[in-house]
Design a protein around this motif. Structure first.
Motif, short mmCIF file in Angstrom:
data_model
loop_
_atom_site.label_atom_id
_atom_site.label_comp_id
_atom_site.label_asym_id
_atom_site.label_seq_id
_atom_site.Cartn_x
_atom_site.Cartn_y
_atom_site.Cartn_z
N ASN A 274 71.18 -35.97 -41.39
CA ASN A 274 71.59 -34.37 -40.75
C ASN A 274 71.44 -34.27 -39.26
OD1 ASN A 274 72.79 -33.33 -42.82
ND2 ASN A 274 70.80 -32.99 -43.87
N MET A 275 70.64 -35.44 -38.63
CA MET A 275 70.39 -35.58 -37.18
C MET A 275 71.19 -36.59 -36.61
SD MET A 275 68.93 -32.79 -36.03
CE MET A 275 68.50 -33.60 -34.41
N LEU A 276 72.19 -37.07 -37.21
CA LEU A 276 72.99 -38.05 -36.43
C LEU A 276 73.85 -37.52 -35.76
CD1 LEU A 276 73.52 -40.83 -39.34
CD2 LEU A 276 71.68 -40.81 -37.48
N ILE B 50 53.41 -45.53 -51.14
CA ILE B 50 54.03 -44.18 -51.02
C ILE B 50 54.48 -43.96 -49.58
CG2 ILE B 50 53.52 -41.72 -51.06
CD1 ILE B 50 51.19 -42.18 -53.03
N SER B 51 55.81 -43.68 -49.74
CA SER B 51 56.43 -43.53 -48.22
C SER B 51 57.47 -42.36 -48.33
CB SER B 51 56.95 -44.82 -47.74
OG SER B 51 57.38 -44.73 -46.51
N THR B 52 56.98 -41.25 -48.38
CA THR B 52 57.84 -40.22 -48.89
C THR B 52 58.44 -39.14 -47.58
OG1 THR B 52 56.12 -38.92 -49.58
CG2 THR B 52 57.26 -39.76 -51.17
N LEU C 127 49.64 -46.37 -48.36
CA LEU C 127 50.44 -45.34 -47.70
C LEU C 127 51.06 -45.81 -46.74
CD1 LEU C 127 47.44 -42.55 -47.53
CD2 LEU C 127 49.38 -42.49 -49.26
N GLN C 128 52.53 -45.37 -46.61
CA GLN C 128 53.11 -45.66 -45.31
C GLN C 128 53.56 -44.26 -44.93
OE1 GLN C 128 55.06 -49.09 -44.16
NE2 GLN C 128 56.12 -49.65 -46.29
N GLY C 129 52.63 -43.85 -44.05
CA GLY C 129 52.97 -42.50 -43.44
C GLY C 129 51.57 -41.60 -43.75
N LEU D 57 55.99 -43.22 -37.44
CA LEU D 57 57.09 -43.76 -36.57
C LEU D 57 57.74 -45.18 -36.94
CD1 LEU D 57 55.75 -42.67 -33.16
CD2 LEU D 57 57.32 -41.41 -34.50
N LEU D 58 58.65 -45.38 -36.26
CA LEU D 58 59.26 -46.82 -36.74
C LEU D 58 58.59 -47.96 -35.80
CD1 LEU D 58 62.97 -45.77 -36.16
CD2 LEU D 58 61.77 -45.92 -38.20
N SER D 59 57.71 -47.88 -34.83
CA SER D 59 57.44 -48.89 -34.00
C SER D 59 56.67 -50.04 -34.61
CB SER D 59 56.34 -48.06 -32.87
OG SER D 59 56.69 -46.89 -32.58
C1 LIG Z 1 65.73 -36.72 -36.20
C2 LIG Z 1 64.79 -37.83 -36.07
C3 LIG Z 1 64.88 -38.96 -35.41
C4 LIG Z 1 63.87 -39.83 -35.41
N1 LIG Z 1 63.93 -40.92 -34.48
C5 LIG Z 1 62.76 -41.90 -34.35
C6 LIG Z 1 62.73 -42.80 -33.29
O1 LIG Z 1 63.71 -43.11 -32.65
N2 LIG Z 1 61.84 -43.81 -33.33
C7 LIG Z 1 60.90 -43.50 -34.38
O2 LIG Z 1 59.92 -44.22 -33.90
N3 LIG Z 1 60.68 -42.55 -35.13
C8 LIG Z 1 61.57 -41.47 -35.01
N4 LIG Z 1 61.70 -40.70 -36.01
C9 LIG Z 1 60.35 -40.42 -36.79
C10 LIG Z 1 60.63 -40.90 -38.51
O3 LIG Z 1 59.63 -40.48 -39.12
C11 LIG Z 1 60.85 -42.23 -38.76
O4 LIG Z 1 62.23 -42.74 -37.91
C12 LIG Z 1 61.22 -42.85 -40.13
O5 LIG Z 1 62.08 -41.96 -40.64
C13 LIG Z 1 59.86 -43.07 -40.93
O6 LIG Z 1 60.32 -43.83 -41.96
P1 LIG Z 1 59.82 -43.43 -43.73
O7 LIG Z 1 60.61 -44.61 -44.31
O8 LIG Z 1 58.52 -43.56 -43.44
O9 LIG Z 1 60.29 -41.86 -43.89
P2 LIG Z 1 61.59 -41.46 -44.13
O10 LIG Z 1 62.77 -41.83 -43.32
O11 LIG Z 1 61.41 -39.96 -43.84
O12 LIG Z 1 61.85 -41.81 -45.82
C14 LIG Z 1 61.23 -41.26 -46.72
C15 LIG Z 1 62.01 -41.28 -48.07
O13 LIG Z 1 61.59 -40.99 -49.11
C16 LIG Z 1 62.49 -40.32 -50.02
N5 LIG Z 1 61.68 -39.38 -50.96
C17 LIG Z 1 60.59 -38.50 -50.58
N6 LIG Z 1 59.96 -38.21 -51.79
C18 LIG Z 1 60.55 -38.92 -52.82
C19 LIG Z 1 60.00 -38.92 -54.22
N7 LIG Z 1 58.99 -38.27 -54.74
N8 LIG Z 1 60.76 -39.92 -54.74
C20 LIG Z 1 61.57 -40.61 -54.38
N9 LIG Z 1 62.09 -40.46 -53.06
C21 LIG Z 1 61.46 -39.61 -52.29
C22 LIG Z 1 63.25 -39.42 -48.96
O14 LIG Z 1 64.45 -38.93 -49.70
C23 LIG Z 1 63.22 -40.21 -47.80
O15 LIG Z 1 64.66 -41.02 -48.01
C24 LIG Z 1 62.42 -39.75 -35.91
C25 LIG Z 1 62.56 -38.56 -36.95
C26 LIG Z 1 63.36 -37.72 -37.05
C27 LIG Z 1 63.25 -36.32 -37.79
#
Ligand SMILES: Cc1cc2nc3c(=O)[nH]c(=O)nc-3n(C[C@H](O)[C@H](O)[C@H](O)COP(=O)(O)OP(=O)(O)OC[C@H]3O[C@@H](n4cnc5c(N)ncnc54)[C@H](O)[C@@H]3O)c2cc1C
Length: 431
Positions: free
Chosen positions: A55-57, A168-170, A396-398, A410-412
């Motif tokens: 939703n932020m693409l 866990i990476s929610t 924990l991832q996050g 973050l992604l870094s």
């Molecule tokens: C608009 C935006 C742009 C960003 N851009 C950057 C960037 O350019 N660089 C950067 O470093 N960081 C950026 N970030 C930070 C962001 O946190 C990371 O990009 C990234 O999303 C982290 O990945 P993740 O897998 O940890 O979490 P997420 O991407 O949030 O993925 C978590 C997933 O878990 C799922 N989920 C949640 N609960 C459950 C459950 N109980 N059971 C099953 N599934 C579940 C969700 O549906 C989701 O798909 C940005 C954040 C936002 C909001």
């Protein structure tokens, strides 16, 4: 799904965003590195297909990190899952290089993530939410496994999965201003495009965006450009947008080595990371976006138009529905004057809270040890410190900002972090 359901999985991932996608690839590459290295793994994702902040693409929104900080490169520069491998497979590598830009659009990065996930999709169950994790009732007979309840997209519960380790990476949790509820006319930025596409643009004549960070600035720019008939208000709690520091020395806090410096540092040095470097990521905006917005505002002055209004030092304090209008209460300006603003839509780009696994852990939480401040104690390998009654790995991832620092959400660092988690699971399996 590669494995049969009754099997006990070595690894169950909860959530399948970039972090656990990176982990799935690290597991795949570990399995390919030698005989006997295969680990059974499955990932549950509640979205019906892969999506990274869909939703932020917004068109022209770019990444805030280099494309080299992809899912794998910092862990394995020769991986076939790199962003460069994706560009090669897409036939765009030479043209990408001609662009001479480290920061692809988020839309292109999303294509990359989709391409990578398609290659490990047999390990992922989409449309499935993990609702709880618990220990089997008799820990005496099975202290080394966990049970996960999984609900499918229809809300039907019932699947129980057994795991030796869970990761866990929610993701981050959207945060609204106090006293403000989301509805059809009050949106959080995390739902922006979905809600925007469902709304007739002709109905949007007065729109407001609250927040001072990257998403707030991007949405303000987007609404201004996409709704040429609309009045756009930007309620900014600071005096104006502040720039994200991405200069080289400051950027070092996102290096993999900085995690050790943070983790093994004193309370005082950890505090310094936040005090001096919060402006690398939190409530700050890319310089290009700031300049583009200022340019639009200045052009309005030149042409005697006033369609874009920045309300500085302004906080949203409440929202009321009056007929079809949304009345936003604001505390605004240097003397914190209270005023109201009628709009057709309010977008709250008011950020996120850190990942919080407590609800998911439920009863299991009593085995997870906490520090004096009530936060989870987490080992360097991202495993929650548990009491002896629980021998399973809960990673924990996050949600590890307090132990591992600024890269937690973050992604870094995801490539290296995922590798460290795989190493930890392997080491503990063979210990
Ligand atoms: C608009 C935006 C742009 C960003 N851009 C950057 C960037 O350019 N660089 C950067 O470093 N960081 C950026 N970030 C930070 C962001 O946190 C990371 O990009 C990234 O999303 C982290 O990945 P993740 O897998 O940890 O979490 P997420 O991407 O949030 O993925 C978590 C997933 O878990 C799922 N989920 C949640 N609960 C459950 C459950 N109980 N059971 C099953 N599934 C579940 C969700 O549906 C989701 O798909 C940005 C954040 C936002 C909001």
């Amino acid at each position: 799904m590669r494995n049969r359901e009754h099997e006990i999985y070595d690894v169950v991932g909860i959530g399948f965003g970039p972090s656990n996608l990176s982990l799935a690839i690290a597991l795949e590459e570990y399995a390919a590195s030698g005989p006997g290295n295969e680990m059974s793994a499955v990932f549950f994702e509640r979205q019906s297909s892969f999506g990274w902040h869909r939703n932020m693409l917004l068109p022209s929104a770019t990444m805030q990190i280099s494309f080299l900080k992809d899912l794998v490169t910092f862990r394995n520069p020769t991986s076939s899952f790199s962003f460069i491998a994706f560009l090669h497979a897409s036939g765009r590598l030479p043209r990408f290089v001609n662009n001479q830009d480290f920061f692809p659009t988020r839309q292109e990065f999303h294509q990359y993530l989709e391409w990578a996930q398609a290659r490990v999709a047999d390990r992922v169950v989409y449309g499935s939410e993990v609702t709880s994790i618990r220990q089997p009732s008799s820990t005496a007979t099975s202290p080394d496994r966990l049970l996960l309840e999984v609900t499918d997209a229809t809300g039907r519960a019932g699947r129980v999965i057994e795991a030796r380790n869970v990761v866990i990476s929610t993701g981050l949790v959207p945060s609204m201003p106090a006293g403000t509820e989301r509805d059809e006319r009050v949106w959080h930025s995390s739902e922006f495009l979905e809600k925007y596409r469902r709304t007739d643009p002709r109905e949007l004549r007065r729109v407001a965006v609250a927040g001072a960070g990257q998403s707030a600035a991007e949405i303000t720019r987007f609404l201004y450009d996409d709704l040429p008939h609309a009045q756009v208000f930007a309620a900014v709690p600071s005096y104006g947008y502040s720039v994200a520091d991405d200069t080289p020395f400051a950027n070092q806090i996102f290096d993999p080595g900085a995690v050790d410096d943070y983790y093994f540092g004193t309370e005082q040095t950890r505090g310094a990371f936040w005090r001096y470097h919060r402006n690398t990521n939190y409530s700050v905006v890319d310089g290009d976006v700031i300049r583009e917005l200022y340019r639009r505002s200045y052009d309005e002055d030149v042409h005697g138009v006033s369609r874009l209004e920045f309300l500085n030092l302004t906080m949203v304090t409440g929202v009321k529905r009056v007929g079809t209008e949304t009345r936003v209460s604001l505390q605004s300006g240097p003397d914190a004057e209270v005023r109201e603003l009628n709009v057709d839509v309010l977008v709250c780009a008011t950020g996120y809270d850190a990942m919080e696994p407590t609800g998911l852990l439920g009863d299991l939480d009593r085995f997870c040890l906490r520090d004096e401040a009530g936060r989870y104690r987490v080992e360097r390998d991202y495993r929650i410190v548990t009491s002896p009654e629980s021998r399973c790995g809960i990673y924990l991832q996050g949600g590890t900002e307090h132990t591992h620092g600024l890269t937690s959400s973050l992604l870094s660092n995801i490539a290296v972090r995922s590798g460290e988690i795989v190493d930890s699971i392997v080491a503990r399996r063979t210990a």
